[in-house]
Design an enzyme around this catalytic site. Structure first.
Site, short mmCIF file in Angstrom:
data_model
loop_
_atom_site.label_atom_id
_atom_site.label_comp_id
_atom_site.label_asym_id
_atom_site.label_seq_id
_atom_site.Cartn_x
_atom_site.Cartn_y
_atom_site.Cartn_z
N ARG A 1 0.51 -1.39 -0.29
CA ARG A 1 -0.51 0.62 -0.18
C ARG A 1 1.16 1.13 0.14
O ARG A 1 1.88 0.98 0.95
CB ARG A 1 -1.05 -0.01 1.03
CG ARG A 1 -0.88 0.00 2.46
CD ARG A 1 -1.36 0.04 3.37
NE ARG A 1 -1.13 -0.27 4.98
CZ ARG A 1 -0.01 0.42 5.64
NH1 ARG A 1 0.92 0.94 5.24
NH2 ARG A 1 -0.19 -0.09 6.98
N TYR B 1 6.26 4.57 11.06
CA TYR B 1 6.95 3.12 11.46
C TYR B 1 7.58 2.42 9.76
O TYR B 1 8.05 0.99 10.47
CB TYR B 1 6.32 2.54 11.93
CG TYR B 1 4.29 2.24 10.96
CD1 TYR B 1 4.15 1.01 9.73
CD2 TYR B 1 3.29 2.57 10.96
CE1 TYR B 1 3.23 1.24 8.26
CE2 TYR B 1 2.83 3.18 10.43
CZ TYR B 1 1.69 2.45 9.20
OH TYR B 1 1.78 2.26 8.78
N HIS C 1 -1.54 3.09 6.54
CA HIS C 1 -3.17 2.22 6.94
C HIS C 1 -4.28 3.08 6.56
O HIS C 1 -5.12 2.52 6.34
CB HIS C 1 -2.84 2.01 8.14
CG HIS C 1 -3.88 0.94 8.87
ND1 HIS C 1 -4.74 -0.43 8.15
CD2 HIS C 1 -4.78 1.05 9.40
CE1 HIS C 1 -5.07 -0.80 8.85
NE2 HIS C 1 -5.63 0.24 9.89
C1 LIG Z 1 -11.53 -8.50 14.20
C2 LIG Z 1 -10.57 -7.50 14.02
N1 LIG Z 1 -9.49 -7.20 14.51
C3 LIG Z 1 -8.45 -6.48 15.06
C4 LIG Z 1 -9.86 -5.23 13.91
C5 LIG Z 1 -7.81 -3.91 13.63
N2 LIG Z 1 -7.79 -3.40 12.58
C6 LIG Z 1 -8.52 -2.81 11.06
S1 LIG Z 1 -7.10 -3.41 10.39
C7 LIG Z 1 -6.21 -4.03 10.97
C8 LIG Z 1 -5.13 -4.22 9.90
C9 LIG Z 1 -4.76 -5.46 9.15
O1 LIG Z 1 -4.12 -5.83 8.56
P1 LIG Z 1 -3.99 -6.61 7.14
O2 LIG Z 1 -5.97 -7.84 7.46
O3 LIG Z 1 -3.10 -6.96 6.57
O4 LIG Z 1 -5.19 -5.67 5.98
P2 LIG Z 1 -4.34 -4.53 5.58
O5 LIG Z 1 -4.89 -3.25 6.15
O6 LIG Z 1 -3.35 -4.16 5.55
O7 LIG Z 1 -5.14 -3.77 4.04
C10 LIG Z 1 -6.72 -4.60 12.32
C11 LIG Z 1 -5.52 -5.48 12.86
C12 LIG Z 1 -10.15 -4.95 13.41
N3 LIG Z 1 -11.20 -3.91 13.09
N4 LIG Z 1 -10.85 -5.73 13.57
#
Ligand SMILES: Cc1ncc(C[n+]2csc(CCOP(=O)(O)OP(=O)(O)O)c2C)c(N)n1
Ligand SMILES: [Mg+2]
Length: 336
Positions: free
Chosen positions: A256, A268, A260
């Site tokens: 990306r 980071y 985030h």
């Molecule tokens: C069940 C749950 N746990 C934690 C979160 C908080 N959270 C939102 S995005 C994220 C990271 C997700 O990372 P990834 O799956 O690699 O997706 P990316 O953001 O890189 O597209 C987290 C931990 C959430 N929304 N839902």
């Protein structure tokens, strides 16, 4: 053991495999620009305070969205994530109703009640972007099971992130799809981060695709910056699923380009790392390839870009002019 853990060679337009139809490739180019232009405008509007909620951008990941959905039929299903604008545009959503949803307007896909993270349209086979990390990974096998029970040959494709592949839902979803040999394609947008956590500090496996071995399904790695490679990999997985041979896990290596969420201080990761990845911008790589193949020259590419940027401007006007949902409508579209 997994049936294969193969690297997909980065093909194609000029490689050994039969060349794909120019019309298909031009469609990929246009769709990637639709996502990029929509996302850039959404960032601008969000920073200006015009959009409520949170915004997660898929800029940099367009080839995964477009190559994957390009391999699906209109009646196939997808599920997506909190970072899902590109996935759902690639599956066929219109930019004006998407934009209206981000503006929380009545004309949006969810009448303004879903917003950026929860857009769906069952008529397009889009079973929902989802703010719950990993949720779509278990919804897709359910949709696939319904297709099997109804006797259709539809498939379901779940998009998710590298971080989501640590969730219980990932393991449950892959396990069930494997046990029942369901027509599912699990597509990991491995963008190397889960929020601010670099991948190799949140999981020990070198590649997400290795996890397919635990569920006796193929685990395939593909260059997620190469739309044609993604398309060919997903096409093979879809054929396998439609033939009744079960699910596949595909790991698309991507990045990306932005934070985030919009507003992320990005303290980071090194700016140099992002700059390296930007050299492999999926749209630039593809335009270079299309030019080399004589399919689309620079002027024609810029004309496509300009046309789509205008479509995005029109979508913003449509959204701004659309009404907000009425307060009474808060009680509609809910189960009691
Ligand atoms: C069940 C749950 N746990 C934690 C979160 C908080 N959270 C939102 S995005 C994220 C990271 C997700 O990372 P990834 O799956 O690699 O997706 P990316 O953001 O890189 O597209 C987290 C931990 C959430 N929304 N839902
Ligand atoms: Mg990630």
């Amino acid at each position: 053991m997994a049936k294969s853990l193969q690297k997909t060679p980065s093909p194609v337009v000029d490689g050994d495999a039969p060349a794909l139809e120019p019309e298909l490739l031009l469609g990929f180019h246009r769709r990637m620009w639709s996502i990029r232009a929509f996302e850039e405008k959404a960032v601008e509007l969000f920073q200006a305070g015009e959009l409520p909620g949170f915004l997660h951008s898929q800029i940099g990941q367009e080839a995964v969205c477009v190559g994957s959905c390009g391999a699906l039929r209109a009646d196939d299903y997808i599920t997506s994530t909190h970072r899902g604008h590109g996935d759902v545009i690639a599956k066929g959503m219109r930019l004006d109703r998407m934009m209206a949803e981000l503006f929380a307007r009545e004309t949006g896909y969810c009448r303004g009640k879903g917003g950026s993270m929860h857009i769906f349209d069952f008529s397009l086979g889009i079973l929902g972007a989802n703010g719950i990390v990993g949720a779509g990974i278990v919804i897709a096998p359910g949709a696939a099971l319904s297709a099997v029970l109804r006797g259709t040959d539809q498939v379901a494709l779940a998009f998710f992130g590298d971080g989501a592949s640590n969730e219980g839902a990932f393991h449950e979803g892959l396990n069930l799809a494997s046990v029942w040999s369901l027509p599912v394609i699990f597509v990991c947008h491995n963008n190397e981060y889960a929020e601010s956590t670099p991948r190799l500090t949140h999981q020990h496996v070198a590649d997400v695709a290795q996890r397919a071995a635990a569920y006796d399904m193929p685990g395939v790695i593909v260059d997620g910056m190469d739309v044609v490679a993604v398309y060919e990999t997903i096409t093979a997985a879809v054929s396998r699923a439609r033939a009744g041979d079960g699910p596949t896990l595909v790991e698309a290596k991507t990045y990306r380009f932005l934070g985030h969420y919009i507003g992320d201080p990005l303290n980071y990761r090194a700016a140099e790392e992002a700059a390296e990845w930007r050299k492999r911008d999926p749209i630039l790589l593809f335009e270079h390839r299309l030019a080399e193949s004589g399919i689309l020259d620079e002027d024609a590419a810029r004309a496509v870009e300009a046309e789509i940027r205008q479509e995005v401007e029109d979508a913003v006007v449509f959204a701004r002019e659309s009404p907000l949902p009425s307060p009474e409508s808060a009680f509609e579209d809910v189960y009691a």
